[in-house]
Design an enzyme around this catalytic site. Structure first.
Site, mmCIF file in Angstrom:
data_model
loop_
_atom_site.group_PDB
_atom_site.id
_atom_site.type_symbol
_atom_site.label_atom_id
_atom_site.label_comp_id
_atom_site.label_asym_id
_atom_site.label_seq_id
_atom_site.Cartn_x
_atom_site.Cartn_y
_atom_site.Cartn_z
ATOM 1 N N ALA A 72 0.825 -1.206 0.000
ATOM 2 C CA ALA A 72 0.000 0.000 0.000
ATOM 3 C C ALA A 72 0.865 1.263 0.000
ATOM 4 O O ALA A 72 1.958 1.295 0.578
ATOM 5 C CB ALA A 72 -0.920 0.010 1.217
ATOM 6 N N GLY A 117 0.690 -5.563 0.623
ATOM 7 C CA GLY A 117 -0.192 -5.716 -0.528
ATOM 8 C C GLY A 117 0.515 -6.235 -1.755
ATOM 9 O O GLY A 117 -0.104 -6.869 -2.618
ATOM 10 N N GLU A 120 0.495 -9.845 -1.334
ATOM 11 C CA GLU A 120 -0.887 -10.300 -1.508
ATOM 12 C C GLU A 120 -1.259 -10.404 -2.983
ATOM 13 O O GLU A 120 -2.000 -11.314 -3.375
ATOM 14 C CB GLU A 120 -1.840 -9.371 -0.766
ATOM 15 C CG GLU A 120 -1.747 -9.537 0.745
ATOM 16 C CD GLU A 120 -2.573 -8.534 1.509
ATOM 17 O OE1 GLU A 120 -3.391 -8.948 2.347
ATOM 18 O OE2 GLU A 120 -2.403 -7.318 1.269
ATOM 19 N N GLU A 140 1.943 -5.849 7.926
ATOM 20 C CA GLU A 140 0.912 -4.856 8.243
ATOM 21 C C GLU A 140 0.736 -4.581 9.725
ATOM 22 O O GLU A 140 0.472 -3.452 10.130
ATOM 23 C CB GLU A 140 -0.432 -5.293 7.628
ATOM 24 C CG GLU A 140 -0.536 -5.067 6.120
ATOM 25 C CD GLU A 140 -0.007 -6.225 5.299
ATOM 26 O OE1 GLU A 140 -0.267 -6.241 4.081
ATOM 27 O OE2 GLU A 140 0.668 -7.120 5.867
#
Length: 266
Positions: A72, A117, A120, A140
């Site tokens: 992110a 992310g 991910e 995170e």
């Protein structure tokens, strides 16, 4: 050879290599950090790929020399009000879901950092090819949030609940050799060869029936986690979806005639 190229916004490119699509993260100034704009573009690119019946395999790659994707965009997040963060959440979710829900087999080509992310996005793919520079992880909780792009669900499906818990709770980064040993990545290749090897693997997969590939992926994804009896019902439904297809007829004919099949894709 690249046949066509289409840009989605400023940061995402789709390149076509015959029946293989290359979905390229192209925000090099920010190591492909997932901003709202990149997320919107990624969602749009995945929607287009999902509708492209002639795409048999998609490979997710990066243009940055030292990163696949660092996750992110925390600089953008820091500037968002609570209300803006609420409005941004569906955009972010759609980007990760877009990759996860692509109907054809998907391969991530990872080098350098694939964190939060970014990892991910790789986990959303069916296979991950990595080079020795790869560093993966879900950090995170170290910044007060949790993996929100599918990580808490996708990671345990790869490595089991306890291993996933250790990786998420410690927020630690995992270098390539350990990542391969733990099953966080599927294939470790020579440095700098992740993209080429992923595209080569995609080419081998794409030689098979596109109807069969999509049905097999559907059965694998939908059946995972079900009890055996329910899983076999999922498999049977997928079998019926291909049993009377043009691809099945062509595949059987080509086998008996000892020739390469010419898949109609239907």
């Amino acid at each position: 050879m690249t046949e066509t190229e289409q840009r989605f916004g400023e940061f995402v490119v789709v390149r076509r290599h015959g029946h293989v699509a290359e979905l390229v993260l192209d925000r090099p100034k920010a190591m492909n950090a997932v901003s709202s704009e990149l997320a919107r573009s990624l969602g749009a690119a995945c929607a287009a790929l999902g509708a492209a019946r002639d795409v048999r395999v998609t490979v997710l790659t990066s243009t940055h020399a030292r990163a696949f994707c660092v996750g992110a965009d925390l600089k953008e997040r820091n500037s968002l009000s609570d209300a803006e963060l609420v409005r941004q959440r569906p955009t972010a979710r759609a980007a990760y879901a877009g990759v996860l829900e692509l109907p054809m087999p998907t391969i991530a080509a990872v080098h350098g950092y694939a964190l939060g992310g970014g990892f991910e996005l790789a986990l959303a793919c069916d296979l991950i090819v990595a080079d020795p520079t790869a560093v993966v992880g879900l950090p995170e909780v170290s910044v007060g949030v949790i993996p929100g792009g599918g990580g808490t669900q996708l990671l345990p499906r790869r490595v089991g609940a306890a291993r996933a818990a250790e990786l998420v709770f410690t927020a630690r980064r995992v270098a390539a050799a350990e990542a391969a040993a733990l099953g966080l990545v599927d294939q470790l290749v020579d440095e700098g060869a992740d993209r080429d090897e992923a595209l080569a693997l995609a080419g081998r997969i794409a030689a098979n029936s596109p109807v069969g590939l999509r049905a097999a992926k559907r059965a694998l994804r939908l059946g995972h986690g079900l009890d055996l009896r329910a899983g076999l019902e999922v498999e049977d439904a997928a079998w019926w979806s291909v049993a009377f297809s043009g691809d099945r007829a062509e595949g059987v004919a080509a086998f008996n005639e000892k020739r390469t099949p010419q898949w109609p894709g239907e």
